[in-house]
Design a protein around this motif. Sequence first.
Motif, PDB file in Angstrom:
ATOM      1  N   PRO A  33       0.835  -1.213   0.000  1.00 47.29           N
ATOM      2  CA  PRO A  33       0.000   0.000   0.000  1.00 47.29           C
ATOM      3  C   PRO A  33       0.866   1.259   0.000  1.00 47.29           C
ATOM      4  N   ASN A  34       0.433   2.270  -0.744  1.00 48.72           N
ATOM      5  CA  ASN A  34       1.205   3.515  -0.818  1.00 48.72           C
ATOM      6  C   ASN A  34       0.287   4.641  -1.254  1.00 48.72           C
ATOM      7  N   ASP A  35       0.798   5.865  -1.201  1.00 46.12           N
ATOM      8  CA  ASP A  35       0.057   7.004  -1.727  1.00 46.12           C
ATOM      9  C   ASP A  35       0.973   7.820  -2.636  1.00 46.12           C
ATOM     10  N   ILE A  36       0.378   8.633  -3.496  1.00 50.18           N
ATOM     11  CA  ILE A  36       1.144   9.373  -4.508  1.00 50.18           C
ATOM     12  C   ILE A  36       2.138  10.360  -3.893  1.00 50.18           C
ATOM     13  N   PRO A  37       1.751  11.180  -2.876  1.00 53.49           N
ATOM     14  CA  PRO A  37       2.726  12.135  -2.326  1.00 53.49           C
ATOM     15  C   PRO A  37       3.989  11.478  -1.791  1.00 53.49           C
ATOM     16  N   SER A  38       3.850  10.338  -1.101  1.00 53.85           N
ATOM     17  CA  SER A  38       5.036   9.686  -0.533  1.00 53.85           C
ATOM     18  C   SER A  38       5.984   9.219  -1.636  1.00 53.85           C
ATOM     19  N   ILE A  39       5.433   8.703  -2.743  1.00 50.60           N
ATOM     20  CA  ILE A  39       6.276   8.248  -3.851  1.00 50.60           C
ATOM     21  C   ILE A  39       6.985   9.432  -4.504  1.00 50.60           C
ATOM     22  N   GLN A  40       6.282  10.538  -4.626  1.00 52.06           N
ATOM     23  CA  GLN A  40       6.903  11.722  -5.233  1.00 52.06           C
ATOM     24  C   GLN A  40       8.004  12.285  -4.345  1.00 52.06           C
ATOM     25  N   ILE A  46       9.522   1.210   3.358  1.00 50.12           N
ATOM     26  CA  ILE A  46       8.698   0.035   3.660  1.00 50.12           C
ATOM     27  C   ILE A  46       8.977  -0.452   5.074  1.00 50.12           C
ATOM     28  N   ALA A  47      10.274  -0.490   5.444  1.00 47.70           N
ATOM     29  CA  ALA A  47      10.639  -0.905   6.805  1.00 47.70           C
ATOM     30  C   ALA A  47      10.146   0.114   7.827  1.00 47.70           C
ATOM     31  N   PHE A  48      10.275   1.405   7.503  1.00 45.74           N
ATOM     32  CA  PHE A  48       9.862   2.482   8.405  1.00 45.74           C
ATOM     33  C   PHE A  48       8.357   2.436   8.642  1.00 45.74           C
ATOM     34  N   GLY A  49       7.614   2.128   7.584  1.00 42.60           N
ATOM     35  CA  GLY A  49       6.146   2.108   7.683  1.00 42.60           C
ATOM     36  C   GLY A  49       5.582   0.753   8.010  1.00 42.60           C
ATOM     37  N   GLU A  50       6.459  -0.206   8.359  1.00 46.94           N
ATOM     38  CA  GLU A  50       6.041  -1.566   8.732  1.00 46.94           C
ATOM     39  C   GLU A  50       5.168  -2.200   7.653  1.00 46.94           C
ATOM     40  N   GLY A  51       5.661  -2.150   6.416  1.00 44.87           N
ATOM     41  CA  GLY A  51       4.983  -2.842   5.334  1.00 44.87           C
ATOM     42  C   GLY A  51       4.075  -1.989   4.489  1.00 44.87           C
ATOM     43  N   LYS A  52       3.921  -0.722   4.829  1.00 47.93           N
ATOM     44  CA  LYS A  52       3.128   0.182   3.993  1.00 47.93           C
ATOM     45  C   LYS A  52       3.848   1.528   3.908  1.00 47.93           C
ATOM     46  N   ILE A  53       3.480   2.315   2.909  1.00 47.80           N
ATOM     47  CA  ILE A  53       4.129   3.609   2.703  1.00 47.80           C
ATOM     48  C   ILE A  53       3.063   4.684   2.712  1.00 47.80           C
ATOM     49  N   ASP A  54       3.247   5.679   3.603  1.00 43.47           N
ATOM     50  CA  ASP A  54       2.311   6.804   3.602  1.00 43.47           C
ATOM     51  C   ASP A  54       3.087   8.119   3.708  1.00 43.47           C
ATOM     52  N   GLU A  55       2.398   9.212   3.418  1.00 45.85           N
ATOM     53  CA  GLU A  55       3.047  10.523   3.335  1.00 45.85           C
ATOM     54  C   GLU A  55       3.695  10.926   4.653  1.00 45.85           C
ATOM     55  N   ALA A  56       2.976  10.742   5.762  1.00 43.86           N
ATOM     56  CA  ALA A  56       3.502  11.162   7.069  1.00 43.86           C
ATOM     57  C   ALA A  56       4.787  10.414   7.406  1.00 43.86           C
ATOM     58  N   GLY A  57       4.790   9.100   7.152  1.00 47.93           N
ATOM     59  CA  GLY A  57       5.974   8.299   7.460  1.00 47.93           C
ATOM     60  C   GLY A  57       7.172   8.694   6.617  1.00 47.93           C
ATOM     61  N   VAL A  58       6.939   8.946   5.325  1.00 45.37           N
ATOM     62  CA  VAL A  58       8.041   9.333   4.439  1.00 45.37           C
ATOM     63  C   VAL A  58       8.570  10.713   4.805  1.00 45.37           C
ATOM     64  N   ARG A  59       7.653  11.620   5.197  1.00 41.46           N
ATOM     65  CA  ARG A  59       8.102  12.950   5.650  1.00 41.46           C
ATOM     66  C   ARG A  59       9.042  12.814   6.838  1.00 41.46           C
ATOM     67  N   ASP A  60       8.648  11.997   7.811  1.00 43.43           N
ATOM     68  CA  ASP A  60       9.484  11.797   9.014  1.00 43.43           C
ATOM     69  C   ASP A  60      10.811  11.158   8.638  1.00 43.43           C
ATOM     70  N   MET A  61      10.752  10.152   7.775  1.00 38.38           N
ATOM     71  CA  MET A  61      11.969   9.417   7.407  1.00 38.38           C
ATOM     72  C   MET A  61      12.971  10.320   6.680  1.00 38.38           C
ATOM     73  N   LEU A  62      12.467  11.145   5.770  1.00 36.51           N
ATOM     74  CA  LEU A  62      13.347  11.996   4.965  1.00 36.51           C
ATOM     75  C   LEU A  62      13.602  13.358   5.596  1.00 36.51           C
TER      76      LEU A  62
END
Length: 531
Positions: A198-205, A226-242
């Motif tokens: 599972p993912n969303d467009i903003p996180s991929i961009q 994927i590891a950070f989001g425990e198997g899923k990718i979302d905008e909030a998680g990618v923001r925190d990670m990056l």
Amino acid sequence: MSQTQVLARKWRPKNFSELTGQEHVVRALGNALEQNRLHHAYLFTGTRGVGKTTIARILAKSLNCEAGITSAPCGTCQACVQIDSGSFIDLIELDAASNTQVDNMRELLENALYAPTCARFKIYIIDEVHMLSKSAFNAMLKTLEEPPEHVKFILATTDPQKIPITVLSRCLQFNLKQIPPVQIAHHLQQVLSKESIPNDIPSIQFIARAAQGSMRDALSLLDQAIAFGEGKIDEAGVRDMLGIIDQGYLFDMLEALAQKDGLTLLSLAGEMEAQCLSFDTVLQELAALLHRLALAQAVPEAISEDTLDSARILALAQRLPPEDVQLFYQIALHGRSDLSLAPDEYAGFTMTLLRMLAFMPDDFSENHQAASTAAPKTQSPDASAIRHSQPVIDQLPQGSAGALSNFNWPELVQQLKLTGMAKMLAQYSEAKAVSVDQIELCIPDVHKHLLEKKYQDKIQTAMQAYFGKPITISFSVGSITGMTPAVLKQREETEKQAQAIATIEKDPIVQELIEQFDAKLIVSSIKPIQK
């Protein structure tokens, strides 16, 4: 339990049709292979992760596929399968970064003289070839000058400038481009779809932008997300990670600039400081947003619906003048370089925002401009206020070049309808000589980069509109007294700041706090009231 294969290896392209972003190289190699126009040495250059060694391995399959030399290797024959698994005996891969010495190269080249064991060609892939020593290059050169028919060299490097010209001239060179974020994002979405993640467009961009043109980096970041989001990718998680700045802050800052709302700007800066955000990153992201705004203004179709915050970008592009967007972009870039010189990061960041605010155009109504233009040329009791607030260039007698006693350039600059870089040029200039229809301005060498004709023309046009008659403006570069509009404005702000500090220090309550509780006044937190 089997170990999960990283995405960068699992989804490595196995043929030219799966490659992303290097169409020019694929087309050239494909045509050469189909026409059997082969070269003995190929050189692939480009930044990390853009596909140099991947293309080298696909080329190796194309040359040795059991179906024949082809641009579309079958992928199922023994040669193709073994090249993909890294076990093909006639494919020798060498990392020049760890094998720089001439002895290693001589041994490799001696083996090149022998015919391939089971393949059509013996292929040498040498990665980071620029790391070879001068002696190793000389040894390679002898083989490149008279290569055996059964040998092909495929070289790869991130720094072709360090390769001797004698070697370069004997290679067919291909320069691989950094992959655009849009293409990276599209490929990542395909990978995630096949992986059922599972993912969303903003996180991929966000990931595509962070990869900076490298597909390998993008896939590595995807693994991390994927590891950070425990198997899923979302905008909030990618923001925190990056560590990505909330874009809302950036839009709010530009909205505040559009409204000339300094209080909101400082409030936003305070919120970001409270969150311990990196102001260097904020300015970097702000410059990136301004770049997208400039694109929206110049080439609206470049902002697709898939672009992050496309609706808000297009709306803001209508509100801010293009020259202000360009000016803000330059100020943001300079602000980043100035951060290390500032008293602290907060001061450097807020000074950058205030500089953007300071160089925005002032609002003067058409009636005010008309009144100024039609101001009486003789002193009268009713005109005294006008005489003190506007320059009197048209009262100077003919032939009075050099007469500056009644001419106030800093006050005139405040009243001219200048914006952006033209305003900055005027602010840093000083009047040197004045006549009835001509003004000579001087700008110091440090600011001579502002002397573009279009900015000079804007100042001259504004002057002619202000006075309602033809006026010639000329510029020179040289020494000045320092009494430029910019300096005077800074002096005025410093005086206001000093007055504000003095007022606070004299406040009875503040004095009582200092005396009874040994309190200390944080001078940097005091700001004069903007009237």
